[in-house]
Design a protein around this motif. Structure first.
Motif, PDB file in Angstrom:
ATOM      1  N   ARG A 464       0.846  -1.196   0.000  1.00 27.45           N
ATOM      2  CA  ARG A 464       0.000   0.000   0.000  1.00 27.45           C
ATOM      3  C   ARG A 464       0.878   1.241   0.000  1.00 27.45           C
ATOM      4  O   ARG A 464       2.069   1.177   0.305  1.00 27.45           O
ATOM      5  CB  ARG A 464      -0.923   0.024   1.219  1.00 27.45           C
ATOM      6  CG  ARG A 464      -0.177  -0.097   2.539  1.00 27.45           C
ATOM      7  CD  ARG A 464      -1.101   0.260   3.711  1.00 27.45           C
ATOM      8  NE  ARG A 464      -2.225  -0.628   3.823  1.00 27.45           N
ATOM      9  CZ  ARG A 464      -2.241  -1.778   4.501  1.00 27.45           C
ATOM     10  NH1 ARG A 464      -1.133  -2.180   5.123  1.00 27.45           N
ATOM     11  NH2 ARG A 464      -3.313  -2.517   4.576  1.00 27.45           N
ATOM     12  N   SER A 477       1.098  11.603  -0.220  1.00 31.01           N
ATOM     13  CA  SER A 477       1.278  10.146  -0.181  1.00 31.01           C
ATOM     14  C   SER A 477       2.497   9.743  -0.994  1.00 31.01           C
ATOM     15  O   SER A 477       2.494   8.727  -1.665  1.00 31.01           O
ATOM     16  CB  SER A 477       0.024   9.437  -0.703  1.00 31.01           C
ATOM     17  OG  SER A 477      -0.230   9.822  -2.039  1.00 31.01           O
ATOM     18  N   HIS A 508      -1.242  -5.270  -9.485  1.00 32.44           N
ATOM     19  CA  HIS A 508      -1.379  -4.591  -8.192  1.00 32.44           C
ATOM     20  C   HIS A 508      -0.881  -3.148  -8.285  1.00 32.44           C
ATOM     21  O   HIS A 508      -1.501  -2.229  -7.738  1.00 32.44           O
ATOM     22  CB  HIS A 508      -0.581  -5.362  -7.137  1.00 32.44           C
ATOM     23  CG  HIS A 508      -0.607  -4.744  -5.779  1.00 32.44           C
ATOM     24  ND1 HIS A 508      -1.673  -4.885  -4.906  1.00 32.44           N
ATOM     25  CD2 HIS A 508       0.306  -3.952  -5.126  1.00 32.44           C
ATOM     26  CE1 HIS A 508      -1.411  -4.233  -3.788  1.00 32.44           C
ATOM     27  NE2 HIS A 508      -0.216  -3.664  -3.894  1.00 32.44           N
ATOM     28  N   VAL A 512      -3.948  -0.705  -7.464  1.00 34.35           N
ATOM     29  CA  VAL A 512      -3.948  -0.194  -6.090  1.00 34.35           C
ATOM     30  C   VAL A 512      -3.015   0.996  -5.924  1.00 34.35           C
ATOM     31  O   VAL A 512      -3.423   2.053  -5.420  1.00 34.35           O
ATOM     32  CB  VAL A 512      -3.561  -1.325  -5.105  1.00 34.35           C
ATOM     33  CG1 VAL A 512      -3.474  -0.789  -3.676  1.00 34.35           C
ATOM     34  CG2 VAL A 512      -4.566  -2.465  -5.175  1.00 34.35           C
ATOM     35  N   GLY A 516      -5.439   3.719  -7.268  1.00 34.71           N
ATOM     36  CA  GLY A 516      -6.141   4.203  -6.090  1.00 34.71           C
ATOM     37  C   GLY A 516      -7.252   3.306  -5.578  1.00 34.71           C
ATOM     38  O   GLY A 516      -8.021   3.715  -4.696  1.00 34.71           O
ATOM     39  N   GLU A 517      -7.383   2.096  -6.095  1.00 28.89           N
ATOM     40  CA  GLU A 517      -8.433   1.199  -5.594  1.00 28.89           C
ATOM     41  C   GLU A 517      -8.088   0.716  -4.190  1.00 28.89           C
ATOM     42  O   GLU A 517      -6.921   0.570  -3.822  1.00 28.89           O
ATOM     43  CB  GLU A 517      -8.596   0.000  -6.536  1.00 28.89           C
ATOM     44  CG  GLU A 517      -9.110   0.363  -7.921  1.00 28.89           C
ATOM     45  CD  GLU A 517      -9.439  -0.877  -8.733  1.00 28.89           C
ATOM     46  OE1 GLU A 517     -10.119  -1.778  -8.186  1.00 28.89           O
ATOM     47  OE2 GLU A 517      -9.002  -0.962  -9.906  1.00 28.89           O
ATOM     48  N   ARG A 518      -9.126   0.458  -3.408  1.00 28.26           N
ATOM     49  CA  ARG A 518      -8.919  -0.022  -2.044  1.00 28.26           C
ATOM     50  C   ARG A 518      -8.566  -1.512  -2.049  1.00 28.26           C
ATOM     51  O   ARG A 518      -9.078  -2.282  -2.869  1.00 28.26           O
ATOM     52  CB  ARG A 518     -10.174   0.205  -1.202  1.00 28.26           C
ATOM     53  CG  ARG A 518     -10.583   1.666  -1.090  1.00 28.26           C
ATOM     54  CD  ARG A 518     -11.693   1.828  -0.055  1.00 28.26           C
ATOM     55  NE  ARG A 518     -12.797   0.897  -0.308  1.00 28.26           N
ATOM     56  CZ  ARG A 518     -13.787   0.663   0.559  1.00 28.26           C
ATOM     57  NH1 ARG A 518     -13.789   1.299   1.733  1.00 28.26           N
ATOM     58  NH2 ARG A 518     -14.752  -0.183   0.257  1.00 28.26           N
ATOM     59  N   LEU A 519      -7.713  -1.894  -1.113  1.00 27.46           N
ATOM     60  CA  LEU A 519      -7.292  -3.295  -1.037  1.00 27.46           C
ATOM     61  C   LEU A 519      -8.478  -4.224  -0.833  1.00 27.46           C
ATOM     62  O   LEU A 519      -8.550  -5.306  -1.431  1.00 27.46           O
ATOM     63  CB  LEU A 519      -6.282  -3.476   0.105  1.00 27.46           C
ATOM     64  CG  LEU A 519      -4.904  -2.843  -0.095  1.00 27.46           C
ATOM     65  CD1 LEU A 519      -4.105  -2.888   1.208  1.00 27.46           C
ATOM     66  CD2 LEU A 519      -4.146  -3.563  -1.205  1.00 27.46           C
ATOM     67  N   GLN A 520      -9.423  -3.815   0.027  1.00 26.65           N
ATOM     68  CA  GLN A 520     -10.567  -4.679   0.306  1.00 26.65           C
ATOM     69  C   GLN A 520     -11.500  -4.820  -0.886  1.00 26.65           C
ATOM     70  O   GLN A 520     -12.324  -5.747  -0.919  1.00 26.65           O
ATOM     71  CB  GLN A 520     -11.346  -4.169   1.532  1.00 26.65           C
ATOM     72  CG  GLN A 520     -11.794  -2.725   1.447  1.00 26.65           C
ATOM     73  CD  GLN A 520     -10.793  -1.784   2.082  1.00 26.65           C
ATOM     74  OE1 GLN A 520      -9.594  -1.982   1.940  1.00 26.65           O
ATOM     75  NE2 GLN A 520     -11.292  -0.773   2.782  1.00 26.65           N
ATOM     76  N   ASP A 521     -11.384  -3.907  -1.858  1.00 23.30           N
ATOM     77  CA  ASP A 521     -12.208  -4.020  -3.070  1.00 23.30           C
ATOM     78  C   ASP A 521     -11.537  -4.902  -4.117  1.00 23.30           C
ATOM     79  O   ASP A 521     -12.198  -5.361  -5.065  1.00 23.30           O
ATOM     80  CB  ASP A 521     -12.468  -2.637  -3.666  1.00 23.30           C
ATOM     81  CG  ASP A 521     -13.323  -1.773  -2.751  1.00 23.30           C
ATOM     82  OD1 ASP A 521     -14.084  -2.353  -1.942  1.00 23.30           O
ATOM     83  OD2 ASP A 521     -13.211  -0.533  -2.830  1.00 23.30           O
TER      84      ASP A 521
END
Length: 545
Positions: A464, A477, A508, A512, A516-521
């Motif tokens: 991340r 970030s 990945h 991610v 910018g996608e969320r890990l849980q998605d």
């Protein structure tokens, strides 16, 4: 006045009440009717009968068990002989094992003759021609010079169980003149499936004395030094020190199956330049064709080897120690480390089940032939090394090139990520070495992708982006630290990296890290849990690094 019999008064009272209609409050009649109904109820009668019967049966069982317990205790007490002048009682060691002076009750005639012959042989009262005849095949193979080196050598075997007992047996039969045996434990029934020389008569006696007693009947001229002790840091200097005549060890065989003691021994040997070869785990192995001898950095597919490498890496030792290991992989239908029974786990304090603190308490399946193979391989290495006999082992698959490739791929992915945030990636440095790559891939992620379990075409990639509070000058970030003029360094720690295949790492990065996608998605809860567990594992070991 007429005296009345008291026992007739209640009946007379009822008679007067009936005849003279003495007023009643109704409670007596109500109580009497309830008792009458209850007493006449069939169900109540059955329940009362069951309760009384159960109490009688429970009392009878308890009484029988109590009487039987007393009988058994009395029988046990009666079986213990009285301590008299002829009775020899020896105190257990601090590890709960038999003491050094323990011997089987009533040694056999053969044992007595063997001990007498060995005592004379060690004092020089043994025909040299007989020794050379017994060692004739080794003499021809190794030459007179090689055999002479063996006969003058001093070897230490630490751990005299399945592996160590076979190694010590091979060394003695091959002509090694001085052998120190180190082990705190005693022979058990369950160890007879893999021990080299132990018999039923040896159960309960120290392993070191069992080996000496049996081997001196084969090679009476060998000088044994038995140490019924646990190997630990404070005893290392004495247990690995010179022989009684001052001779320093020419070789050490590590046959310990406890990680703490193993790491202590190997670190001591490495730091004091003592020649050592270590046996990795023989448990759960079944294929002797997969046994190799190589550097500890190349040993894989073995939990004991992995744990040992991790701890040694933390001490700054990542190579330079020869080991016997197996490349056999676990799989469906193959033996696995046995879990403790549920009732034992439910009781808590599982660690108390071990023979010592931090010792394994679960059952390790062992095929009796495999520890022997490991032990003979270790002894063979010592013999060849001592005598200078030519030997060139088949090397295990080198993974250095793979680590170089993974490191280069990580550098490229960090440069792409920096470029995506508008930072010039030229000259970017990442705080990861090839040794770090090997540590993460082999020790933390077991040489497989955390997503698919695939063991080929591996890569390391950031899991991340850094949290905004820890970002550097490049942005909220940013993955690059630019606060030092003229230097660009990736804000990266080993715990930030995960192992994937190259294709998975590229996806990945795009989804991610850059998308910018969320890990849980993107990933399932099982994957997220596994990654979190691996990261906690790395964090726990990072304090040793």
């Amino acid at each position: 006045m007429e005296k009345r019999n008291p026992k007739f008064l209640p009946e007379e009272l009822h008679s007067r009440r009936r005849n003279k209609r003495i007023p009643s409050d109704g409670k007596d009649d109500e109580n009497m009717s309830w008792l009458s109904r209850t007493a006449s109820s069939h169900q109540v009668q059955l329940a009362a009968t069951a309760i009384v019967s159960g109490a009688l049966v429970a009392g009878a069982i308890y009484g029988y068990q109590n009487a039987r317990r007393r009988t058994l205790v009395e029988d046990l007490k009666g079986s213990i002989p009285d301590l008299d002048e002829t009775h020899e009682a020896s105190q257990l060691t601090e590890f709960g094992a038999a003491s050094t002076s323990s011997l089987p009750p009533g040694p056999s005639k053969e044992d007595e003759r063997g001990a007498e012959l060995a005592a004379r042989a060690r004092n020089g009262d043994y025909d040299e021609e007989l020794i050379l005849e017994q060692l004739a095949r080794n003499r021809v193979f190794l030459s007179d010079a090689g055999l002479s080196k063996l006969r003058n050598a001093f070897i230490i075997v630490v751990g005299c169980g399945g592996v160590g007992s076979h190694a010590a047996t091979a060394l003695a039969r091959s002509g090694v003149g001085k052998i120190r045996l180190v082990d705190f434990d005693q022979v058990t029934l369950s160890s007879l499936n893999r021990h080299a020389v132990a018999t039923l008569a040896d159960v309960g006696t120290p392993k070191v004395q069992c080996l000496q007693r049996r081997l001196q009947q084969v090679t009476p001229w060998v000088h044994f030094d038995c140490r019924n002790e646990l190997f630990r840091d404070e005893s290392a200097a004495g247990l690995l020190g010179p022989f009684q005549d001052g001779q320093k060890p020419d070789g050490i065989i590590d046959a310990i199956d406890n990680v703490d003691s193993k790491v202590t021994l190997l670190a001591y040997c490495h730091n004091h330049s003592l020649p050592v070869i270590s046996s990795m785990g023989a448990g759960c192995k079944s294929d002797p064709t997969r046994i190799l001898i190589g550097d500890i950095s190349s040993s894989t597919e073995d939990p004991l080897s992995r744990s040992t490498r991790r701890r040694l890496r933390a001490l700054g030792i990542d190579r330079g120690i020869p080991v016997v290991y197996s490349t056999e992989k676990s799989g469906p239908g193959k033996a696995q480390l046995q879990e403790l029974p549920d009732d034992e786990v439910a009781r808590g304090a599982v660690g108390e089940l071990g023979i010592l603190a931090d010792f394994r308490v679960r059952i390790l399946p062992v095929l009796g032939t495999m520890p022997a193979s490991f032990g003979y391989a270790a002894a063979n290495h010592v013999i060849l090394d001592l005598t200078g006999y030519p030997h060139e082992y088949i090397p295990g698959k080198s993974r250095d090139k793979m680590y170089d490739g993974i490191l280069a791929n990580l550098q490229a992915s960090e440069e792409k990520l920096a470029g995506a945030t508008g930072i010039d990636a030229v000259g970017l440095k990442i705080p990861v070495t090839k040794d770090d790559v090997g540590y993460l891939v082999e020790e933390v992620y077991r040489g497989r992708s955390v997503l698919s379990g695939v063991p080929t075409k591996l890569a390391l990639v950031r899991w991340r982006l850094p949290a905004p509070s820890s970002a550097a000058a490049g942005g909220p970030s940013s993955t690059v630290d630019t606060h030092i003029p003229g230097q660009k360094r990736a804000r990266l720690q080993l715990g930030d990296l995960v192992c994937m295949t190259k294709e998975e790492a590229a996806a990945h990065l795009n989804a991610v890290l850059k998308g910018g996608e969320r890990l849980q998605d993107v990933y399932s809860p099982d994957i997220l849990t596994l990654v979190e567990r691996r990261q906690r594992e790395e964090e726990a070991y990072s304090r040793f690094r």
